[in-house]
Scaffold this motif. Structure first.
Motif, PDB file in Angstrom:
ATOM      1  N   UNK A   1      39.737  38.557  55.099  1.00  0.00           N
ATOM      2  CA  UNK A   1      40.786  38.500  54.549  1.00  0.00           C
ATOM      3  C   UNK A   1      40.083  38.747  53.251  1.00  0.00           C
ATOM      4  N   UNK A   2      39.474  40.127  52.383  1.00  0.00           N
ATOM      5  CA  UNK A   2      39.124  39.917  50.843  1.00  0.00           C
ATOM      6  C   UNK A   2      39.714  41.468  50.473  1.00  0.00           C
ATOM      7  N   UNK A   3      39.624  41.490  49.063  1.00  0.00           N
ATOM      8  CA  UNK A   3      39.385  42.379  48.060  1.00  0.00           C
ATOM      9  C   UNK A   3      38.918  42.787  47.331  1.00  0.00           C
ATOM     10  N   UNK A   4      37.225  43.935  47.265  1.00  0.00           N
ATOM     11  CA  UNK A   4      36.601  43.778  45.933  1.00  0.00           C
ATOM     12  C   UNK A   4      37.333  43.868  44.841  1.00  0.00           C
ATOM     13  N   UNK A   5      36.725  43.374  43.636  1.00  0.00           N
ATOM     14  CA  UNK A   5      37.377  43.890  42.335  1.00  0.00           C
ATOM     15  C   UNK A   5      35.731  44.678  41.527  1.00  0.00           C
ATOM     16  N   UNK A   6      35.888  45.311  40.582  1.00  0.00           N
ATOM     17  CA  UNK A   6      35.128  45.806  39.304  1.00  0.00           C
ATOM     18  C   UNK A   6      35.026  45.174  38.478  1.00  0.00           C
ATOM     19  N   UNK A   7      34.041  44.271  38.379  1.00  0.00           N
ATOM     20  CA  UNK A   7      33.506  43.559  36.871  1.00  0.00           C
ATOM     21  C   UNK A   7      34.716  42.755  36.576  1.00  0.00           C
ATOM     22  N   UNK A   8      34.396  41.742  36.209  1.00  0.00           N
ATOM     23  CA  UNK A   8      34.781  40.529  35.673  1.00  0.00           C
ATOM     24  C   UNK A   8      36.697  40.591  36.010  1.00  0.00           C
ATOM     25  N   UNK A   9      37.516  41.814  35.201  1.00  0.00           N
ATOM     26  CA  UNK A   9      38.261  41.999  34.834  1.00  0.00           C
ATOM     27  C   UNK A   9      39.166  42.336  35.884  1.00  0.00           C
ATOM     28  N   UNK A  10      37.947  43.107  36.800  1.00  0.00           N
ATOM     29  CA  UNK A  10      38.657  43.871  37.387  1.00  0.00           C
ATOM     30  C   UNK A  10      39.058  43.007  38.920  1.00  0.00           C
ATOM     31  N   UNK A  11      38.404  42.190  39.131  1.00  0.00           N
ATOM     32  CA  UNK A  11      38.903  40.554  39.848  1.00  0.00           C
ATOM     33  C   UNK A  11      39.844  40.041  39.781  1.00  0.00           C
ATOM     34  N   UNK A  12      39.824  39.266  38.309  1.00  0.00           N
ATOM     35  CA  UNK A  12      41.050  38.889  37.553  1.00  0.00           C
ATOM     36  C   UNK A  12      42.384  39.457  37.258  1.00  0.00           C
ATOM     37  N   UNK A  13      42.135  41.132  37.975  1.00  0.00           N
ATOM     38  CA  UNK A  13      43.364  41.647  37.721  1.00  0.00           C
ATOM     39  C   UNK A  13      43.843  41.131  39.159  1.00  0.00           C
ATOM     40  N   UNK A  14      43.683  41.684  40.500  1.00  0.00           N
ATOM     41  CA  UNK A  14      43.253  41.729  41.644  1.00  0.00           C
ATOM     42  C   UNK A  14      44.121  40.107  42.175  1.00  0.00           C
ATOM     43  N   UNK A  15      43.372  38.799  41.640  1.00  0.00           N
ATOM     44  CA  UNK A  15      43.892  37.629  41.451  1.00  0.00           C
ATOM     45  C   UNK A  15      45.366  37.594  40.522  1.00  0.00           C
ATOM     46  N   UNK A  16      45.031  38.025  39.769  1.00  0.00           N
ATOM     47  CA  UNK A  16      46.568  37.628  38.964  1.00  0.00           C
ATOM     48  C   UNK A  16      48.012  38.557  39.673  1.00  0.00           C
ATOM     49  N   UNK A  17      47.871  39.174  40.462  1.00  0.00           N
ATOM     50  CA  UNK A  17      48.270  40.262  41.088  1.00  0.00           C
ATOM     51  C   UNK A  17      48.622  40.157  42.861  1.00  0.00           C
ATOM     52  N   UNK A  18      48.124  39.627  43.067  1.00  0.00           N
ATOM     53  CA  UNK A  18      47.960  39.378  44.293  1.00  0.00           C
ATOM     54  C   UNK A  18      48.447  37.674  44.660  1.00  0.00           C
ATOM     55  N   UNK A  19      49.467  37.397  45.055  1.00  0.00           N
ATOM     56  CA  UNK A  19      50.088  35.349  45.409  1.00  0.00           C
ATOM     57  C   UNK A  19      48.704  35.225  46.578  1.00  0.00           C
ATOM     58  N   UNK A  20      48.207  34.380  46.643  1.00  0.00           N
ATOM     59  CA  UNK A  20      47.514  33.638  47.463  1.00  0.00           C
ATOM     60  C   UNK A  20      45.763  34.410  47.662  1.00  0.00           C
ATOM     61  N   UNK A  21      45.814  34.721  47.070  1.00  0.00           N
ATOM     62  CA  UNK A  21      43.983  35.089  46.091  1.00  0.00           C
ATOM     63  C   UNK A  21      43.474  34.195  45.264  1.00  0.00           C
TER      64      UNK A  21
END
Lengths: 328, 358
Positions: free
Chosen positions: B198-218
């Protein structure tokens, strides 16, 4: 007065050799050289991509590299690009399927039905879509489209499926919003303008006599569209779709930002996937191991091969379509 | 006409007195803000005599460019490994130096609606989460570390960097040290083969932070400076001494309070220091010990200017670290860095010793 006399003097003067004899030859040589350099450039590009990737391609074997499913740049240094190849093909083809009806509808509407002022606005907007840089589509995908799709589509479908059709959950995947389907939607909105613009031009090139002939026979608007205009313009429409496909195959930034970049097969509808251009762009910068670096260039080589095959097939099909068509 | 002549003459004068030495470096993106601050300030300190151009192309790129000798120095989030050190010595005739100049840390960032307390993690639990062994937030392994926290039954989405990154290296280096299973299945690197289903890759610090912020439970991992500046919730991590440490400037600096090897090539993750944050790391300036062996150096003046700049960065320049939320070197690390700089020679002349001794 003075101007007129210099002009006549110019006309009377004997033109120099460069304009009479040499000119054509120099022009021919220049054009030939430039055309040949284009061929050399393409072949050279393919050759150097192969050379750069050869270290890994030799280690994994040509087909081993292509069909391997493990991409481990850290521990075992094992490289197989199949997940990326599959991801590239799925996203590009699905985006094409999604975008062609929309693009075609826009083209038909603006060319045949819309009042001139409205057609102008739509055409302008379609052209604008082509001019927006792909990173902007990516940002829009991250911050607007992905959260919207998650709330409006992925989560409801996922929750519905987990209650009513548990077997479906396996194919749906993680509904986080960053994954295959979001990538396809972003990609299809990026390639709409290419198909739309070329189809529009093809439709407006259908001779007036053809349409009027059909109308004179009592055909309705729909019948004219179906029996005269679309068959006549299909070459152009197809060319537009192929241009869009080429664009989709090579699209990097927007896809890399929204697709979730997972490389574990099989892909699910909502879950993360990855594409060849994305893995090149993302990993090249920090590839320290020589084998990893070489593997990424190898991905570039295979992407080059795929683009070549797609283009060759497209131009073959295009020729087929044109043969049955009246040339003018 | 006269004015024009004077103007040209002035311009000529100005250009000879400005930018007498120009140095080029390339490498890591993580310390880029602090590096550009250093080099701005250094231009002022030297009255415009020494201009440093830095291209933030990534640690891998920095190492590669230095090996190819197209830059005066490289910058990397991880030092050269043994193999690379040996290769450089063999191919160029000069050993390489890894000079630490700043400390960074990586923190676990997460998005748990309704949880306001800072969560505690251990290395084993983090490894199990990122391997996909722990699948939900109310797993007993997490609950045990966080008594009194009402953990929701949300599934965990693992968010990782999809681009190659020094941040990933530090994170996976830590997990490799604390979890045998991680070491066996994934290992450490700038990019790795992530196994959690159950994983998602984000591009760059901002990508990871963006996904974390938008995904409850990330749950993801970010540079601490990035997490602080963007006010993302992040957890405390238990260090080797058994204490749960929140990454901040003192605890990151403290991580380097360990016995440093002579060449300063050390991984600070899972540090022995009792107050140290366990996912910390040095960033390094990479150079050759014998500068004349690097084709990028054309003159002794350039070499001297470079060594002076290095000395300034690890001493006076350090005061610019903390305002930009980078941790500064400890005294021990600073002494080690100066000792490394003093080894530098140019055509046999011990210019490093001369300049550091001043």
């Amino acid at each position: 007065m003075q101007q007129a006399s210099t002009q006549s003097a110019l006309i009377k003067r004997k033109t120099s050799a460069i304009y009479r004899v040499l000119g054509d030859r120099i022009f021919l040589a220049v054009v030939l050289l430039l055309a040949l350099s284009l061929i050399a450039l393409t072949l050279g590009l393919g050759y150097f991509l192969y050379l750069g990737g050869s270290q890994t391609i030799n280690k994994e074997g040509f087909f081993g590299f292509l069909t391997g499913t493990t991409w481990d740049p850290a521990l075992r240094l094992e490289f197989g690009i199949w997940p990326y190849v599959v991801g590239t093909l799925i996203t590009s083809l699905a985006a094409l399927v999604l975008s062609v009806p929309v693009a075609l509808a826009a083209a038909i509407f603006t060319a045949e039905y819309a009042p001139r002022w409205l057609a102008g606005i739509i055409n302008y907007l379609v052209d604008l879509m082509a001019a927006v840089p792909s990173v902007v589509y990516g940002i829009w995908g991250i911050f607007v489209l992905a959260p919207f799709l998650r709330e409006a589509f992925y989560l409801p479908v996922f929750l519905w499926a987990s209650e009513n059709a548990p077997w479906l959950v396996r194919y749906l995947g993680n509904p986080a919003g960053y994954g295959l389907f979001t990538g396809i939607v972003v990609l299809s909105s990026m390639i709409i303008p290419f198909t739309a613009a070329l189809s529009r031009d093809a439709i407006s090139l259908v001779p007036v006599a053809q349409r009027e002939g059909a109308y004179a026979l009592g055909a309705t608007r729909w019948e004219v569209m179906q029996m005269v205009i679309l068959p006549y313009a299909r070459g152009g429409i197809f060319a537009g779709a192929m241009l869009a496909l080429g664009r989709a195959l090579g699209e990097t930034m927007a896809i890399a930002m929204v697709i979730g970049n997972g490389n574990i097969l099989p892909y699910t509808l909502f879950g993360p996937a990855s594409t060849m251009p994305a893995v090149i762009a993302l990993e090249l910068k920090e590839a320290v191991e020589d084998l990893h670096y070489s593997a990424i260039i190898g991905v570039g080589f295979f992407l080059f091969l795929i683009a070549f095959i797609v283009n060759a097939t497209a131009s073959y099909l295009l020729n087929k379509l044109k043969v049955s068509e009246q040339r003018f | 006409m006269k004015h024009l002549l004077i103007a040209t003459a002035l311009l000529g004068l100005a250009s000879t007195s400005l930018a007498q030495v120009s140095l080029t470096g390339a490498g890591a993106t993580f310390p880029f803000p602090v590096l550009s601050k250093y080099f701005d300030e250094y231009l002022k300190v030297t009255n415009g005599q020494v201009r440093v151009n830095y291209q933030s192309i990534g640690s891998g790129g920095g190492q590669r460019q230095l090996i190819e000798q197209t830059v005066h120095f490289g910058v990397s989030d991880n030092p050269f490994n043994d193999q690379q050190m040996a290769d450089i010595r063999r191919n160029s005739g000069s050993p390489a130096l890894n000079i630490p100049f700043v400390l960074g840390a990586v923190v676990p960032t997460y998005n748990l609606p309704g949880v306001t307390q800072r969560l505690n993690f251990t290395g084993e639990v983090l490894a199990d989460i990122f391997l996909g062994n722990i699948k939900t937030w109310n797993d007993p392994a997490i609950a045990r570390l966080n008594p009194g926290v009402n953990l929701p039954a949300l599934p965990i989405t693992v968010v990782h960097r999809s681009d190659g990154s020094g941040t990933t290296f530090v994170w996976t280096d830590y997990l490799t040290k604390v979890s045998p299973e991680w070491a066996q299945k994934v290992g450490r690197g700038n990019s790795v083969n992530w196994l959690a289903p159950n994983k998602v890759g984000g591009r760059g610090n901002e990508g990871v932070a963006g996904v974390v912020r938008n995904t409850p439970g990330a749950i993801g991992y970010n540079e601490v400076t990035y997490a602080v500046q963007n006010r993302i919730q992040y957890g405390a991590v238990q260090n080797k001494a058994g204490r749960f440490i929140v990454a901040d400037l003192p605890s990151i600096t403290a991580a380097a309070n360990v016995v440093l090897p002579g060449d300063a090539r050390i991984s600070l993750t899972n540090t022995n220091a009792p107050d140290g944050y366990p996912v910390s790391s040095f960033s390094y300036i990479l150079t050759y010990e014998q500068l004349d062996k690097n084709k990028a150096f054309k003159s002794e003046a350039e070499a001297r200017a470079f060594v002076q700049m290095l000395k300034w960065v690890v001493t006076e320049g350090q005061k610019f670290n903390e305002p930009l939320t980078y941790a500064r070197l400890t005294e021990v690390a600073q002494a080690r860095a100066l000792a490394l700089i003093s080894r530098i020679t140019y055509q046999g002349k011990p210019i490093g010793k001369e300049i550091v001794g001043q």
